[in-house]
Motif scaffolding. Structure first.
Motif, short mmCIF file in Angstrom:
data_model
loop_
_atom_site.label_atom_id
_atom_site.label_comp_id
_atom_site.label_asym_id
_atom_site.label_seq_id
_atom_site.Cartn_x
_atom_site.Cartn_y
_atom_site.Cartn_z
N LYS A 1 0.85 -1.20 0.00
CA LYS A 1 0.00 0.00 0.00
C LYS A 1 0.88 1.24 0.00
N ASP A 2 0.30 2.33 -0.44
CA ASP A 2 0.99 3.61 -0.39
C ASP A 2 0.37 4.44 0.72
N GLU A 3 1.21 5.20 1.43
CA GLU A 3 0.66 6.03 2.52
C GLU A 3 -0.15 7.20 1.97
N ASP A 4 0.09 7.54 0.72
CA ASP A 4 -0.63 8.65 0.09
C ASP A 4 -2.12 8.31 0.02
N GLU A 5 -2.95 9.21 0.52
CA GLU A 5 -4.40 8.92 0.55
C GLU A 5 -5.02 8.91 -0.85
N VAL A 6 -4.38 9.64 -1.77
CA VAL A 6 -4.93 9.73 -3.12
C VAL A 6 -4.52 8.50 -3.94
N ILE A 7 -3.21 8.17 -3.86
CA ILE A 7 -2.72 7.01 -4.61
C ILE A 7 -2.62 5.84 -3.65
N GLU A 8 -3.49 4.85 -3.83
CA GLU A 8 -3.47 3.74 -2.87
C GLU A 8 -2.34 2.75 -3.16
N TYR A 9 -2.02 2.57 -4.44
CA TYR A 9 -0.96 1.62 -4.81
C TYR A 9 0.05 2.30 -5.72
N THR A 10 1.33 2.16 -5.38
CA THR A 10 2.38 2.71 -6.23
C THR A 10 2.56 1.80 -7.44
N THR A 11 2.65 2.41 -8.62
CA THR A 11 2.74 1.61 -9.85
C THR A 11 4.13 1.66 -10.49
N ASP A 12 4.95 2.62 -10.09
CA ASP A 12 6.26 2.82 -10.71
C ASP A 12 7.33 2.03 -9.94
N PRO A 13 7.94 1.00 -10.57
CA PRO A 13 8.91 0.17 -9.86
C PRO A 13 10.11 0.93 -9.31
N GLU A 14 10.51 2.02 -10.00
CA GLU A 14 11.66 2.78 -9.48
C GLU A 14 11.31 3.50 -8.18
N LEU A 15 10.08 4.02 -8.10
CA LEU A 15 9.63 4.66 -6.86
C LEU A 15 9.46 3.61 -5.75
N ILE A 16 8.99 2.43 -6.14
CA ILE A 16 8.85 1.34 -5.17
C ILE A 16 10.23 1.00 -4.60
N TYR A 17 11.22 0.93 -5.49
CA TYR A 17 12.59 0.60 -5.04
C TYR A 17 13.11 1.66 -4.07
N GLU A 18 12.90 2.93 -4.41
CA GLU A 18 13.36 4.02 -3.53
C GLU A 18 12.80 3.87 -2.13
N LYS A 19 11.53 3.50 -2.06
CA LYS A 19 10.85 3.41 -0.77
C LYS A 19 11.22 2.14 0.01
N TRP A 20 11.44 1.03 -0.71
CA TRP A 20 11.58 -0.26 -0.05
C TRP A 20 13.00 -0.83 -0.03
N MET A 21 13.97 -0.11 -0.62
CA MET A 21 15.29 -0.73 -0.83
C MET A 21 16.00 -1.12 0.46
N ASN A 22 15.65 -0.48 1.58
CA ASN A 22 16.29 -0.85 2.85
C ASN A 22 15.40 -1.75 3.72
N ILE A 23 14.27 -2.17 3.15
CA ILE A 23 13.33 -3.00 3.92
C ILE A 23 13.30 -4.43 3.38
N VAL A 24 13.35 -4.56 2.04
CA VAL A 24 13.30 -5.89 1.43
C VAL A 24 14.66 -6.23 0.82
N ASP A 25 14.77 -7.41 0.24
CA ASP A 25 16.06 -7.88 -0.28
C ASP A 25 16.17 -7.85 -1.80
N VAL A 26 15.02 -7.87 -2.47
CA VAL A 26 15.05 -7.79 -3.94
C VAL A 26 13.75 -7.14 -4.43
N VAL A 27 13.91 -6.25 -5.39
CA VAL A 27 12.75 -5.61 -6.04
C VAL A 27 12.81 -5.97 -7.52
#
Length: 205
Positions: free
Chosen positions: A146-172
């Motif tokens: 999920k995205d914390e943004d109230e307008v955008i519920e799901y992030t669709t751009d993999p590069e933005l997903i990587y920026e947000k999750w790169m220190n939480i998960v092991d592979v994007v």
């Protein structure tokens, strides 16, 4: 920091699929595309990885409603009680596709899910997802990011997903832009199908 691996749905590179799954097999967490939204997952047989996913989602593992992503319906009997022909016909018509079907679980469910009477099954219509599951040899857990943004519920751009999750998960996995509509959830544990959530999957199945 997470590995960032680009895969193409038309023809996912087996070497890169193996690289991603080696990380998952070692207990790593993965963010991957599906035929709906990007999902967070891990190997369903790795309890420590499952605990990590539950912590990220802020739920107790025993109560978590994670779906099992399967390569096809041949995995079904591994985790699901015998189903009648009507139920099987619905699954056969709808899958692969943007659905999560809730089915009665059997005694082979991983230990942490033993108390659950049912399991959500996904077979996404996405070659990347199915290639990952095939390489692993058993289902991957699926829970949407999920995205914390109230307008955008799901992030669709993999590069933005990587920026947000790169220190939480092991592979994007970058499988291109994702969708922002989740799967349709249908409960097939009773005598009639029950719609739990209307999503991308049509109700005409």
């Amino acid at each position: 920091m997470a590995e960032y691996i680009k895969l193409y749905e038309e023809n996912p590179n087996p070497k890169d699929v193996k690289r991603a799954i080696d990380i998952v097999r070692g207990g790593g967490l993965i963010i991957y595309p599906s035929d709906t939204v990007y999902a967070l997952g891990c190997d369903i047989t790795n309890n420590r990885a499952l605990e990590k996913v539950a912590n990220i989602k802020n739920v107790k593992l025993a109560k978590a409603n994670f779906s099992f992503v399967c390569e096809d319906l041949s995995n079904l009997s591994d985790y699901v009680k015998q189903i009648d022909s009507t139920t099987f016909k619905i699954l056969k018509r709808a899958l692969p596709g943007p659905y999560t079907f809730i089915l009665p679980g059997n005694n082979n469910l991983p230990t942490v899910f033993k108390k659950k009477k049912e399991v959500g099954i996904r077979v996404p219509d996405n070659n990347i997802t199915r290639a990952l599951v095939k390489e692993l040899g058993n289902p991957i857990i699926s829970t949407s990011i999920k995205d914390e943004d109230e307008v955008i519920e799901y992030t669709t751009d993999p590069e933005l997903i990587y920026e947000k999750w790169m220190n939480i998960v092991d592979v994007v996995i970058d499988g291109g832009y994702g969708d922002n509509v989740p799967s349709t959830v249908i409960d097939l544990t009773g005598s009639e199908p029950v719609l739990i959530r209307e999503g991308k999957g049509s109700l005409e199945i």
